[in-house]
Design a protein around this motif. Sequence first.
Motif, PDB file in Angstrom:
ATOM      1  N   ALA A 250       0.222 -55.403  18.134  1.00 46.54           N
ATOM      2  CA  ALA A 250       1.223 -54.656  18.916  1.00 46.54           C
ATOM      3  C   ALA A 250       1.360 -55.199  20.328  1.00 46.54           C
ATOM      4  N   GLY A 251       0.328 -55.821  20.837  1.00 47.20           N
ATOM      5  CA  GLY A 251       0.403 -56.402  22.181  1.00 47.20           C
ATOM      6  C   GLY A 251      -0.321 -55.578  23.216  1.00 47.20           C
ATOM      7  N   LYS A 252      -0.628 -56.266  24.331  1.00 48.56           N
ATOM      8  CA  LYS A 252      -1.437 -55.642  25.382  1.00 48.56           C
ATOM      9  C   LYS A 252      -0.804 -54.408  25.997  1.00 48.56           C
ATOM     10  N   ARG A 253       0.502 -54.448  26.152  1.00 45.30           N
ATOM     11  CA  ARG A 253       1.155 -53.362  26.894  1.00 45.30           C
ATOM     12  C   ARG A 253       1.422 -52.116  26.058  1.00 45.30           C
ATOM     13  N   THR A 254       1.218 -52.218  24.745  1.00 42.30           N
ATOM     14  CA  THR A 254       1.493 -51.061  23.901  1.00 42.30           C
ATOM     15  C   THR A 254       0.518 -49.936  24.238  1.00 42.30           C
ATOM     16  N   LEU A 255       1.067 -48.828  24.644  1.00 44.94           N
ATOM     17  CA  LEU A 255       0.305 -47.629  24.997  1.00 44.94           C
ATOM     18  C   LEU A 255      -0.662 -47.851  26.163  1.00 44.94           C
ATOM     19  N   ALA A 256      -0.469 -48.929  26.909  1.00 47.40           N
ATOM     20  CA  ALA A 256      -1.359 -49.184  28.041  1.00 47.40           C
ATOM     21  C   ALA A 256      -1.013 -48.265  29.208  1.00 47.40           C
ATOM     22  N   GLU A 257       0.287 -48.098  29.443  1.00 46.29           N
ATOM     23  CA  GLU A 257       0.729 -47.193  30.508  1.00 46.29           C
ATOM     24  C   GLU A 257       1.142 -45.899  29.848  1.00 46.29           C
ATOM     25  N   THR A 258       0.237 -44.943  29.805  1.00 49.04           N
ATOM     26  CA  THR A 258       0.542 -43.742  29.028  1.00 49.04           C
ATOM     27  C   THR A 258       1.543 -42.826  29.746  1.00 49.04           C
ATOM     28  N   SER A 259       2.784 -43.000  29.358  1.00 52.88           N
ATOM     29  CA  SER A 259       3.824 -42.081  29.825  1.00 52.88           C
ATOM     30  C   SER A 259       3.682 -40.825  28.960  1.00 52.88           C
ATOM     31  N   ASN A 260       4.446 -39.816  29.257  1.00 53.23           N
ATOM     32  CA  ASN A 260       4.339 -38.562  28.485  1.00 53.23           C
ATOM     33  C   ASN A 260       4.522 -38.822  26.998  1.00 53.23           C
ATOM     34  N   PHE A 261       5.556 -39.614  26.665  1.00 56.79           N
ATOM     35  CA  PHE A 261       5.833 -39.840  25.255  1.00 56.79           C
ATOM     36  C   PHE A 261       4.746 -40.700  24.608  1.00 56.79           C
ATOM     37  N   GLU A 262       4.294 -41.704  25.344  1.00 58.37           N
ATOM     38  CA  GLU A 262       3.236 -42.574  24.802  1.00 58.37           C
ATOM     39  C   GLU A 262       1.950 -41.788  24.563  1.00 58.37           C
ATOM     40  N   LEU A 263       1.721 -40.792  25.418  1.00 61.87           N
ATOM     41  CA  LEU A 263       0.541 -39.936  25.246  1.00 61.87           C
ATOM     42  C   LEU A 263       0.642 -39.153  23.939  1.00 61.87           C
ATOM     43  N   VAL A 264       1.866 -38.682  23.640  1.00 66.76           N
ATOM     44  CA  VAL A 264       2.086 -37.944  22.392  1.00 66.76           C
ATOM     45  C   VAL A 264       1.844 -38.871  21.197  1.00 66.76           C
ATOM     46  N   VAL A 265       2.364 -40.089  21.278  1.00 61.20           N
ATOM     47  CA  VAL A 265       2.164 -41.067  20.192  1.00 61.20           C
ATOM     48  C   VAL A 265       0.671 -41.345  20.009  1.00 61.20           C
ATOM     49  N   LEU A 266      -0.032 -41.479  21.131  1.00 56.68           N
ATOM     50  CA  LEU A 266      -1.475 -41.741  21.100  1.00 56.68           C
ATOM     51  C   LEU A 266      -2.216 -40.589  20.414  1.00 56.68           C
ATOM     52  N   LEU A 267      -1.772 -39.360  20.727  1.00 56.13           N
ATOM     53  CA  LEU A 267      -2.412 -38.185  20.110  1.00 56.13           C
ATOM     54  C   LEU A 267      -2.148 -38.149  18.606  1.00 56.13           C
ATOM     55  N   ILE A 268      -0.916 -38.516  18.205  1.00 57.27           N
ATOM     56  CA  ILE A 268      -0.583 -38.532  16.771  1.00 57.27           C
ATOM     57  C   ILE A 268      -1.441 -39.583  16.064  1.00 57.27           C
ATOM     58  N   ILE A 269      -1.581 -40.740  16.701  1.00 56.27           N
ATOM     59  CA  ILE A 269      -2.406 -41.814  16.104  1.00 56.27           C
ATOM     60  C   ILE A 269      -3.848 -41.331  15.964  1.00 56.27           C
ATOM     61  N   SER A 270      -4.361 -40.668  17.006  1.00 54.63           N
ATOM     62  CA  SER A 270      -5.762 -40.228  16.950  1.00 54.63           C
ATOM     63  C   SER A 270      -5.960 -39.171  15.875  1.00 54.63           C
ATOM     64  N   GLU A 271      -4.971 -38.296  15.711  1.00 51.74           N
ATOM     65  CA  GLU A 271      -5.062 -37.240  14.688  1.00 51.74           C
ATOM     66  C   GLU A 271      -5.049 -37.857  13.284  1.00 51.74           C
ATOM     67  N   THR A 272      -4.143 -38.824  13.085  1.00 51.68           N
ATOM     68  CA  THR A 272      -4.041 -39.488  11.785  1.00 51.68           C
ATOM     69  C   THR A 272      -5.318 -40.262  11.478  1.00 51.68           C
ATOM     70  N   THR A 273      -5.833 -40.931  12.500  1.00 49.59           N
ATOM     71  CA  THR A 273      -7.062 -41.709  12.343  1.00 49.59           C
ATOM     72  C   THR A 273      -8.224 -40.801  11.976  1.00 49.59           C
ATOM     73  N   GLN A 274      -8.282 -39.668  12.657  1.00 51.91           N
ATOM     74  CA  GLN A 274      -9.380 -38.720  12.425  1.00 51.91           C
ATOM     75  C   GLN A 274      -9.386 -38.253  10.967  1.00 51.91           C
ATOM     76  N   GLN A 275      -8.192 -37.976  10.443  1.00 44.79           N
ATOM     77  CA  GLN A 275      -8.106 -37.511   9.055  1.00 44.79           C
ATOM     78  C   GLN A 275      -8.587 -38.580   8.085  1.00 44.79           C
ATOM     79  N   ALA A 276      -8.231 -39.833   8.383  1.00 41.70           N
ATOM     80  CA  ALA A 276      -8.645 -40.933   7.504  1.00 41.70           C
ATOM     81  C   ALA A 276     -10.154 -41.136   7.553  1.00 41.70           C
ATOM     82  N   MET A 277     -10.745 -40.914   8.728  1.00 49.13           N
ATOM     83  CA  MET A 277     -12.185 -41.174   8.863  1.00 49.13           C
ATOM     84  C   MET A 277     -13.040 -40.043   8.319  1.00 49.13           C
ATOM     85  N   ILE A 278     -12.602 -38.815   8.547  1.00 47.00           N
ATOM     86  CA  ILE A 278     -13.412 -37.661   8.143  1.00 47.00           C
ATOM     87  C   ILE A 278     -13.197 -37.320   6.667  1.00 47.00           C
ATOM     88  N   ASP A 279     -11.994 -37.586   6.165  1.00 46.34           N
ATOM     89  CA  ASP A 279     -11.626 -37.241   4.790  1.00 46.34           C
ATOM     90  C   ASP A 279     -11.814 -35.737   4.608  1.00 46.34           C
TER      91      ASP A 279
END
Lengths: 166, 151
Positions: free
Chosen positions: B21-50
């Motif tokens: 994705a590149g260095k700048r992806t989600l590097a500067e967490t704007s409001n929307f990028e923060l939401v995307v980051l939270l969605i990614i973390s939630e999805t990741t958590q589900q995959a890891m915890i099962d």
Amino acid sequence: MKSELELEGHWEDHPWELRVQRIGWILFALLILAALAGLLGHGPLSRATAEDPASSLRIEYQRFERYQGPTELRLHAAPQAVRGGKLKIWLSREFLDNIELEQVVPQPVTAELGSDRQTYVFDAPHLTAETLVVLRYKPTLKFARTTVRAGVEGAPELSFWQFAYP
Amino acid sequence: MDSVIRALVVYLFLLVVFRIAGKRTLAETSNFELVVLLIISETTQQAMIDSDHSMTNAALVIITLLGISIALSLLKERFPKVERVLEGTSVVLIENGHLQWDRLKATRVGTDEILQTARKDHGLERLDQIKYAILEAGGGISIVPRGKEAE
């Protein structure tokens, strides 16, 4: 020489910090290896099989389980376990009282309650080869070792132990 | 065993995906990028915890993630090439006061982002006050103001 930098403490004054960290890393590695081996849950060293002396029932189980972690017992019944067209597999109440049973596949026709056991009855009038019954459940004990007893009607029982991590 | 493998696979997957994705992806967490980051973390958590919500599973997932991070840091220290592969290299965006347009375009960094960092970190007002602007391997922008050379 005294540093001009105003710091609460200097790294060199706490050599134990680095030592504790390194010991912690080794501990992490050991825990990961133990988990991969299956000593902290499912895995190669956790997988086990128990069979009754008459070879009527063989159960594949996990020695190490986790509280509320999905797991299963795979019960292989031999054709000689069928009597009068019915396959009757029983499990000790001690085991069933400490799990949250989610599914029995295939579904038994009926369940018979006993004082120390519960018997699942399956219709099996034409069974000529080994058949499989799967019990899916979640353990409800933490840090506990339980002894599971099981068997088919008319054959000697088998038993094995399981340990549940929190 | 599953806990360690799940954590390992998710870690490596995220490493590859974020590297692509590149260095700048989600590097500067704007409001929307923060939401995307939270969605990614939630999805990741589900995959890891099962469906295993035990403390043992949670502890193992955490230890595995930290363990991989420590192992990679040791590898990077020993083999600098590994660091370059995993984290990439720094990119000079303004060199001696000159904007490097091809690099800005390639890294998707705008002059407004450089100016923003310059204002925040050094109180600079204009691009011509910047001697060097560097997109660091970690995704952050470093600014060296003009005049530093005199010191």
